[in-house]
Design an enzyme around this catalytic site. Structure first.
Site, mmCIF file in Angstrom:
data_model
loop_
_atom_site.group_PDB
_atom_site.id
_atom_site.type_symbol
_atom_site.label_atom_id
_atom_site.label_comp_id
_atom_site.label_asym_id
_atom_site.label_seq_id
_atom_site.Cartn_x
_atom_site.Cartn_y
_atom_site.Cartn_z
ATOM 1 N N HIS A 105 26.122 -19.382 59.895
ATOM 2 C CA HIS A 105 27.394 -18.670 60.065
ATOM 3 C C HIS A 105 27.354 -17.456 59.141
ATOM 4 O O HIS A 105 26.745 -17.518 58.061
ATOM 5 C CB HIS A 105 28.594 -19.483 59.590
ATOM 6 C CG HIS A 105 28.845 -20.784 60.280
ATOM 7 N ND1 HIS A 105 28.203 -21.938 59.948
ATOM 8 C CD2 HIS A 105 29.733 -21.115 61.239
ATOM 9 C CE1 HIS A 105 28.677 -22.933 60.699
ATOM 10 N NE2 HIS A 105 29.600 -22.466 61.496
ATOM 11 N N ASP A 108 28.010 -18.374 55.603
ATOM 12 C CA ASP A 108 26.986 -19.175 54.909
ATOM 13 C C ASP A 108 26.028 -18.269 54.144
ATOM 14 O O ASP A 108 25.467 -18.670 53.128
ATOM 15 C CB ASP A 108 26.090 -19.947 55.902
ATOM 16 C CG ASP A 108 26.863 -20.824 56.842
ATOM 17 O OD1 ASP A 108 27.972 -21.251 56.480
ATOM 18 O OD2 ASP A 108 26.348 -21.086 57.957
HETATM 19 C C1 XUL Z 1 31.511 -28.381 63.317
HETATM 20 C C2 XUL Z 1 30.256 -27.828 63.871
HETATM 21 C C3 XUL Z 1 29.958 -26.419 63.493
HETATM 22 C C4 XUL Z 1 29.319 -25.606 64.566
HETATM 23 C C5 XUL Z 1 29.121 -24.163 64.212
HETATM 24 O O1 XUL Z 1 31.769 -29.684 63.682
HETATM 25 O O2 XUL Z 1 29.527 -28.494 64.560
HETATM 26 O O3 XUL Z 1 29.154 -26.468 62.367
HETATM 27 O O4 XUL Z 1 28.068 -26.124 64.920
HETATM 28 O O5 XUL Z 1 30.290 -23.551 63.824
#
Ligand code: XUL
Ligand code: CO
Length: 440
Positions: A105, A108
């Site tokens: 993300h 992150d």
């Molecule tokens: C949350 C989840 C996230 C997504 C990306 O449950 O799975 O980490 O994969 O935002």
């Protein structure tokens, strides 16, 4: 940029099923041919940045238990220097595990201040370092994504927020990370609607929120084409948590949504084990649904705890579940841009660097073992034959004519009246379950 090695190990070798070395793979052999294709191309394994390098080991009763040298002190903001340290450790980890992909993300990778232009500068600075590390190691980006759920501005959703200014801010955040994902040659871009849902219907206009989300997804697709990003856009279904109810409930719900907002063809699915199980399905169910509706994209791999009703995101360790998933994925033609991303986190007491290594080795071997069992199942062919025999009646001329819409209800009724009553046939579930166990 190059701190001392954090993981006190060499590259994890393949040693085969008889190995007792806990720091070796027993099944994951990247270049082994499975049904004519190298194992690593079947699995396209990815390490996720957030759980492995950002999550501090906190829970609702206590602060983080992990003491990582790249974490800011309690109450201090993350700096770019710490973000760079984290990046170096992450690539050290990818290299030592031999995993070909990673996912992250925006938040992150770098601090994201309340200023989109500065956030973009931070992202561009880390992207330059990522490019260097990617070139050095050959590790690639499976997908990028925006975190549109942690900051308090998103407490009532991002695309589905009642305040259009929040929708607009989210658009700005997605533009930044979508463009960075493009720059890094990401194979996909993921949208997970963490808070795209509601906590209470009392304050919610559901139709309005759905229209907002439909518009947002269309904007992202338009921008993807505008910048020439060739990766796949993926939606990750999840029924709840953090909101009481999320609109992207499961594969079938997202499918209906994509049809409603004319987005079929623009988006595919990123299916996650513990999200499918929270929706009351098996992982295999959502995979089968995606395949049946031409929506298979990528996979987040983890597991829930059968005694807990939330998203525990543990590392996968069930070879039978992996076998059934991979059997379907391989039979459907396998992955194209997608992969298997370990969206899984350590338990809070697993505080040593080596715990992260053991967790991934176990997860990777679970998938590799499942792939090898799926290969045996496919080569044997008995399961395939059983299912095709079960539907064989539809293959004759009359069966095809019914499906093609060439028979009326009346014609069928007349035929049914004239014929002997159909004889029930066993579904043979237990026989088939035993068959699967022969190959796992
Ligand atoms: C949350 C989840 C996230 C997504 C990306 O449950 O799975 O980490 O994969 O935002
Ligand atoms: Co996920």
């Amino acid at each position: 940029m190059s701190p001392a090695p954090y993981f006190d190990i060499d590259r994890v070798p393949f040693e085969g099923p008889d190995s007792h070395n806990p720091l070796a793979y027993r099944y994951y052999e990247p270049d082994r041919l499975v049904l004519g294709k190298p194992m690593e191309d079947h699995l396209r394994l990815a390490v996720c940045y957030w759980h492995s390098f950002c999550w501090p080991g906190s829970d609702m009763f206590g602060a983080g238990t992990f003491d990582r040298p790249w974490f800011a002190g309690a109450g201090d903001p993350e700096t770019m220097e710490l973000a760079e340290h984290k990046l170096a450790v992450a690539f050290e980890f990818f290299e030592k595990l031999g995993t070909p992909f990673f996912c992250f993300h925006d938040v992150d990778a770098v601090p994201l201040p309340d200023d989109l232009a500065q956030s973009r500068r931070n992202l561009d600075r880390i992207a330059a370092l990522m490019e260097r590390e990617m070139d050095r190691t050959g590790v690639k980006l499976l997908w990028g994504t925006a975190n549109l759920f942690s900051h308090r501005r998103y407490m009532a959703g991002a695309a589905t927020n009642p305040d259009p200014a929040v929708f607009t801010y989210a658009a700005g955040q997605v533009r930044n990370i979508l463009e960075v994902t493009h720059r890094l040659d990401g194979a996909n871009y993921v949208l997970w609607g963490g808070r795209e849902g509601y906590d209470t219907l009392l304050n919610t206009d559901m139709r309005h929120e759905a229209d907002q989300l439909g518009r947002f997804l269309a904007l992202v697709a338009e921008h993807k084409h505008k910048i020439g990003f060739k990766g796949t856009l993926l939606i990750e279904p999840k029924p709840m948590e953090p909101t009481k109810h999320q609109y992207d409930h499961d594969a079938a719900t997202v499918h209906a949504f994509l049809q409603r907002y004319d987005l079929i063809g623009e988006y595919r699915l990123n299916i996650e084990v513990n999200h499918a199980t929270l929706a009351g399905h098996s992982y295999e169910h959502d995979i089968a649904y995606a395949i049946a509706n031409d929506l298979m994209g990528s996979f987040d791999i983890n597991r829930g705890d059968p005694q807990n009703g939330w998203d525990t995101d543990q590392f996968p360790n069930d070879v039978t579940e992996a076998t059934l998933a991979l059997y379907r994925v391989v039979r459907a033609g396998g992955l194209t841009t997608g992969g298997f991303n370990f969206d899984a986190k350590l338990r809070r007491q697993s505080i040593d660097p080596l715990d992260l290594v053991h967790a991934h080795i176990g997860g990777i071997d679970t998938l590799a073992g499942g792939l090898l069992a799926a290969e045996r199942l496919i080569e044997d062919g008995a399961l395939d034959r059983f299912v095709s025999d079960r539907y064989a009646g539809w293959g004759n001329e009359e069966g095809r004519a019914v499906l093609a819409g060439e028979r009326s209800l009346e014609t069928l009724a007349d035929r049914a009246q004239a014929a002997p009553a159909p004889v029930p046939v066993s579904g043979r579930q237990e026989y088939l379950e035993n068959l699967i166990n022969r190959f796992v």
